[in-house]
Scaffold this active site. Sequence first.
Site, PDB file in Angstrom:
ATOM      1  CG  HIS A 149      -1.964   1.058   1.227  1.00 37.09           C
ATOM      2  ND1 HIS A 149      -1.835   2.243   1.910  1.00 37.09           N
ATOM      3  CD2 HIS A 149      -3.168   1.103   0.606  1.00 37.09           C
ATOM      4  CE1 HIS A 149      -2.927   2.976   1.719  1.00 37.09           C
ATOM      5  NE2 HIS A 149      -3.752   2.309   0.938  1.00 37.09           N
TER       6      HIS A 149
ATOM      7  CB  SER B  91      -7.615 -12.974  -2.400  1.00 36.86           C
ATOM      8  OG  SER B  91      -7.992 -11.711  -2.905  1.00 36.86           O
TER       9      SER B  91
END
Length: 457
Positions: A171, A372
Amino acid sequence: MMMLCTKMMSKIMASLPSENIVNGNIKKVVKVTPPGPRKKLQLAVIEPGLGSGVSSPDYILDNYLKTLTQRVKYHLGFPENICYDHHVALAPLLQFHLNNCGDPFTENPVDFHSKDFEVAVLDWFAKLWEIEKDEYWGYVTHGGTEGNLHGIWIGRELLPNGILYVSKDSHYSVFKAARLYRIDLEMINTSTHGEMDYSDLRAKLLHNKDKPAIININIGTTFKGAVDDIDVILQILEDCGYSHDKFYIHCDAALNGLIVPFIKNVISFKKPIGSVTISGHKFLGCPIPCGVQITRKSHIAYLSRNVEYIASMDATISGSRNGLTPILLWYSLSSKGQIGIQKDVKRCLNNARYLKDRLQQANISVMLNELSTIVVLERPHDHEFTRHWQLSCVRHIAHVIVMPSITRETLDDFFIDLVQKRKMWYQDGSVKPPCVADDIGAQNCSCAFHNGQYIVL
């Protein structure tokens, strides 16, 4: 209990024709005209008594609410669970100013705080991530970025001359932390699935073995949802000669921190990790951005300072903190419980696999990582399409993040719309679907070159 998202969805869907889908095949396609993307409002602050009609605050807010309600269904590309009903029970709290200033574990000199709710939330996550109550410290943050800034701050304070190791799929807040704290940074390559390249990590650790290591581990990368293997990284550190006092591990689990514990025991403070952060508004769901940061109590002495003015120790970044968000998180956790969250996890994983299979069967490039709910697909050719479905795009790929608030019916509508639009974009052959081999691997690419053929649906 009627959920807000259910109310919104039923209201929206009542006005739209449905698609008949049998065994994954489209039986009938009905063209609909969905509400367009929200337009930017031209607003100004109006003095009391001067606004009337369409310029009155009530009229503006009413139309704004209607627009948001119409667009709920089309929020596919960003990790926000909008399935909650906090407004029903918690709206009366808006009449109070609640400030959780300072350390959550110290007494507040005033009554208007929610530190007791905050500690209850922290205790819940500490138990989930396997650290004893008397061994952890944490607080409710304003979001995942603050959690990452705090975790890396601890690492920098413990290891002042340490090097920060960050995979390129991390991120952006992790890179922001390196700039803010002026930490030397080593960028680690990743696989096409988004997981850290462990051979590259090993090589760079050996090259810098005279300096401590601060490692950011992703428990679900932002765009592809890849999970770095903590055990492999710990073994590499040992092989490279790094003792426990020479490394610090921060886990960015913004989205997956509430998913993986119900599938596989990935996050555990029984391993030598230093901190874990999640975003509370993502998988759990909260109308206000927030997060949770958990670390070891032994680390906090390096950060904590006594602030006489607020009669509290403080090791947080933000100081004054929103007192509503701990109550919102506490309410969500108490309403769902571990069983409810586990059901959400199972449903989202199944729906993600469902969408991935439909796209694959339609010869559309797609990838889905294990653990995921992020379905990565070829980037749609038309910006208006991505804007309509609010998809996030990078290079040649886009993604759909399957959250608890996204129904299978919505995924079907998205799939049908994509298939119809692709026929328009690519039917004359002048434009072809993008090659995404470099983005998600040749095995997941359905372009003419890697698939050996070109099919228009």
